[in-house]
Design an enzyme around this catalytic site. Structure first.
Site, mmCIF file in Angstrom:
data_model
loop_
_atom_site.group_PDB
_atom_site.id
_atom_site.type_symbol
_atom_site.label_atom_id
_atom_site.label_comp_id
_atom_site.label_asym_id
_atom_site.label_seq_id
_atom_site.Cartn_x
_atom_site.Cartn_y
_atom_site.Cartn_z
ATOM 1 N N GLU A 173 -49.865 -35.141 -126.684
ATOM 2 C CA GLU A 173 -50.574 -34.589 -127.854
ATOM 3 C C GLU A 173 -50.869 -33.094 -127.705
ATOM 4 O O GLU A 173 -52.019 -32.654 -127.851
ATOM 5 C CB GLU A 173 -51.877 -35.380 -128.109
ATOM 6 C CG GLU A 173 -51.609 -36.811 -128.494
ATOM 7 C CD GLU A 173 -52.814 -37.565 -129.039
ATOM 8 O OE1 GLU A 173 -53.955 -37.082 -128.876
ATOM 9 O OE2 GLU A 173 -52.625 -38.640 -129.613
ATOM 10 N N GLU A 292 -48.287 -44.267 -129.143
ATOM 11 C CA GLU A 292 -49.695 -44.653 -129.319
ATOM 12 C C GLU A 292 -49.835 -45.182 -130.738
ATOM 13 O O GLU A 292 -49.612 -44.426 -131.697
ATOM 14 C CB GLU A 292 -50.645 -43.479 -129.097
ATOM 15 C CG GLU A 292 -50.773 -43.084 -127.643
ATOM 16 C CD GLU A 292 -51.887 -42.061 -127.388
ATOM 17 O OE1 GLU A 292 -52.920 -42.098 -128.093
ATOM 18 O OE2 GLU A 292 -51.696 -41.230 -126.486
HETATM 19 O O1 AHR Z 1 -55.650 -43.688 -126.689
HETATM 20 C C1 AHR Z 1 -56.778 -42.868 -126.676
HETATM 21 C C2 AHR Z 1 -56.444 -41.389 -126.824
HETATM 22 O O2 AHR Z 1 -55.924 -41.179 -128.095
HETATM 23 C C3 AHR Z 1 -55.375 -40.838 -125.910
HETATM 24 O O3 AHR Z 1 -55.862 -40.435 -124.682
HETATM 25 C C4 AHR Z 1 -54.871 -39.660 -126.668
HETATM 26 O O4 AHR Z 1 -53.532 -39.374 -126.378
HETATM 27 C C5 AHR Z 1 -55.108 -40.031 -128.114
HETATM 28 O O5 AHR Z 1 -55.748 -39.013 -128.810
#
Ligand code: AHR
Length: 499
Positions: A173, A292
Site C-alpha cells: 500500500e 487484501e
Molecule cells: O489488513 C489490515 C491492514 O489493512 C493492512 O496492514 C494494510 O495493508 C491495510 O490497510
C-alpha cells in the site's frame, strides 16, 4: 416471493479455478501471530509453539497461499531481526500498529507453520523504509540453496532446505499516507521496477506483485496503477488490489451489493493494466493479485483507535466479530473473485486469525469459526475445474452506494462430471425461489446443498456461543429433468454440489 432463473452451460468457460484464489493473509498485527497461530504453553501447542487447534481450523478453511508478514507492518520491518537464536532477537516498536514486536516468529518458523497447514508462502519485502539490497538479501536467505553468506546463515539457523518462495510483494500500500515511507506513484514505480529487475536477476521465474491502489476510493486510483505500471510493467507479474467493505448507517441493501464495487474495481484495474500493456506493445497480460479483501468495520476502527504512550505486545486490534450478513457478503466477494479468474490470479482474505479473521482464539483457551469461515471453507472445498459464467434472470433493487443490483447473484464451476453452484439472495425479507437449468452440465444428482442464513441477520459466533451460526442442509433443493429448484432464505449464501 422473488423468482430467479439461472442457465448453466459448461461451454461458457471463464477460466480455470485457481487455487491461489483461496489465499489468506497473516500479518504481525494484534493477535494474528502471537496468541493466534503461535502460543507456546497453550494446551494444543506443538514443539514449535504453534497452536494445533488453529492449524486444524486453517486446514478446514482450505486457504492456500498465505501473504506474510504484512501489511502495514512490513514497511517498518527489518527481516534480519526475526532469524537466528530466539533469545538474541531484538524487540522493536512496530509503528504501524503501535505495538511491540518480539520477533519470536520469523521466516524460518513461519515456513514450518505453513508446512503444517499445507500452504504456500507469498512473502513481502519492505519498500517503505528499505530498498533493493535488503530485498535481495532476504531473497538470498530464503531461496538460495547453499554456499553463500546468507544461504549458509539460514542453514546454520536450522533450515537446510531453501524456502523456494515463488510469489513476492514489492512493498505494501505505498499509495497510502498511513504507510511508513509512502510515496508518489512515480517514485514507487521506479523503486518497484528496480527492485523487481534485480530480484529477477537472481531468479527470472519469481512472480512479483507490484502495489496497486489501497482501495478504489483512493483519490489516485487508476492514475496510480497507470504510472506505477508505466515504470514496472516489464518486470512484474501481478498488480495488487485491496478492498474492504462494511455496512454504513444501517444500509444493509447497499452492503449486500458490495460485490458490485469489487467487480468495478477489477474491471477498472484490468482496463488500466491493458492500456499500459498495449502502449508498451507487450505480449504479457498482467494478472491481478487481490491480496487484501474482506469485510472490515474500518470506520469504527478509525473512530476509536487511539494512539497513546503505551507500547504492548499483541494487543487486541481489529478483532471484528462477524454476522450472518457479513458472511453473505464475504461469500459473494469470493464468488466475484472466481468470476474474474481469467485475470485475478491470486487473492488473500485479510486476515486469517483474530485480526478481521475467519478464525478466533483466546489465549490459553479455545479457537472457533466466525460466520465468515463457512462460505470460504465450503467454496474452497467445492470449487474445482473451470469457472463458468451463468446467465441470471432475477429481479433487481436500487442501492444508494452501488446503483441497481440483482437480488440473486451466482457463479458455478464444473469439473469432470461434477459441478458446484454458489448463490446469494440479497433480499432483506423474502425467500427467493430459484430454478437452475443444469441440462448443459449433464448433472442428475445433488451431492450436497448447504445454506448460511439466520432469522437474525446480525447473529454472530462468539467465545460464549461459538456455534451460534453454522450452515445447514438446504432441504428445499431438488433436481428433476435437468432443473434444480432451490429456495434461498433472505440474506443468505448457498452452495450446491452436483454430479
Ligand atoms: O489488513 C489490515 C491492514 O489493512 C493492512 O496492514 C494494510 O495493508 C491495510 O490497510
Amino acid at each position: 416471493m422473488p423468482h430467479a432463473h439461472i442457465e448453466l452451460d459448461k461451454r461458457a468457460v471463464i477460466a480455470p479455478v485457481r487455487r491461489r484464489t483461496f489465499g489468506a493473509f497473516v500479518e504481525h498485527l494484534g493477535r494474528c501471530v502471537y496468541t493466534g497461530l503461535y502460543e507456546p504453553g497453550h494446551p494444543t501447542a506443538n514443539e514449535d509453539g504453534f497452536r494445533m487447534d488453529v492449524v486444524e481450523l486453517v486446514r478446514e478453511l482450505g486457504s492456500t497461499t498465505i501473504r506474510y508478514p504484512g501489511g502495514n507492518f512490513v514497511s517498518g520491518f527489518r527481516w534480519e531481526d526475526s532469524i537466528g537464536p530466539r533469545d538474541k532477537r531484538p524487540v522493536r516498536r512496530d509503528l504501524a500498529w503501535h505495538s511491540l514486536e518480539p520477533n519470536q516468529v520469523g521466516l524460518d518458523e513461519f515456513a514450518k507453520w505453513l508446512k503444517l497447514t499445507g500452504s504456500e508462502l507469498m512473502l513481502a519485502v519492505n519498500l517503505g523504509t528499505r530498498g533493493i539490497l535488503p530485498a535481495l538479501d532476504l531473497l538470498e536467505y530464503a531461496n538460495h540453496p547453499s554456499g553463500t553468506a546468507l544461504s549458509d546463515l539460514r542453514i546454520a539457523n536450522g533450515t537446510p532446505q531453501p524456502h523456494n518462495v515463488r510469489m513476492w510483494c514489492l512493498g505494501n500500500e505505498m499509495d497510502g499516507p498511513w504507510q511508513e515511507g509512502f510515496m508518489t506513484a512515480d517514485d514507487y514505480g521506479k523503486i518497484a521496477a528496480r527492485t523487481a529487475a534485480a530480484m529477477k536477476m537472481a531468479d527470472k521465474d519469481l512472480e512479483l506483485v507490484v502495489c496497486g491502489s489501497s482501495g478504489s476510493a483512493m483519490p489516485t486510483f487508476g492514475e496510480w496503477e497507470r504510472t506505477v505500471l508505466e515504470h514496472s510493467y516489464d518486470h512484474v507479474d501481478y498488480v495488487s488490489c485491496h478492498a474492504y467493505y462494511q455496512e454504513f448507517d444501517g444500509d444493509l441493501g447497499s452492503f449486500l451489493a458490495s460485490a458490485l464495487d469489487m467487480d468495478y474495481f477489477i474491471d477498472t484495474v484490468v482496463a488500466t493494466t491493458d492500456h499500459v500493456g498495449y502502449k508498451k506493445r507487450s505480449k504479457k497480460k498482467m494478472q491481478l493479485s487481490f491480496d487484501e479483501w474482506n469485510v472490515w468495520y474500518l470506520k469504527e476502527h478509525q473512530e476509536t483507535a487511539r494512539v497513546n504512550d503505551e507500547w504492548t505486545y499483541a494487543p487486541r486490534l481489529l478483532e471484528d466479530v462477524y454476522s450472518v450478513a457479513d458472511a453473505v457478503v464475504v461469500g459473494n466477494l469470493l464468488m466475484t473473485l472466481l468470476k474474474h479468474s481469467d485475470r485475478v490470479g491470486s487473492a488473500s482474505l485479510a486476515q486469517l486469525v483474530n485480526v478481521i479473521a475467519p478464525i478466533m482464539t483466546e489465549p490459553g483457551g479455545p479457537a472457533w469459526r466466525q460466520t465468515t469461515f463457512f462460505p470460504f471453507s465450503i467454496t474452497s472445498r467445492l470449487a474445482s475445474g473451470e469457472v463458468i459464467r451463468p446467465v441470471i434472470e432475477a429481479p433487481t433493487y436500487d442501492t444508494a452506494r452501488h446503483g441497481e443490483a440483482s437480488v440473486i447473484d451466482a457463479i458455478a464451476t464444473v469439473d469432470d462430471g461434477r459441478a458446484a453452484v454458489f448463490l446469494v439472495n440479497r433480499d432483506l425479507k423474502e425467500t427467493a425461489q430459484v430454478t437452475i437449468d443444469v441440462r448443459g452440465l449433464g448433472s442428475t444428482r445433488i451431492i450436497e446443498a448447504v445454506t448460511l442464513a439466520d432469522a437474525d441477520v446480525y447473529a454472530k459466533n462468539t467465545l460464549a456461543e461459538q456455534d451460534r451460526v453454522t450452515p445447514a442442509a438446504n432441504a428445499s433443493a431438488a433436481l428433476a429433468d435437468g432443473i434444480l429448484t432451490i429456495e434461498l432464505p433472505p440474506v443468505s449464501w448457498t452452495a450446491a454440489a452436483l454430479s
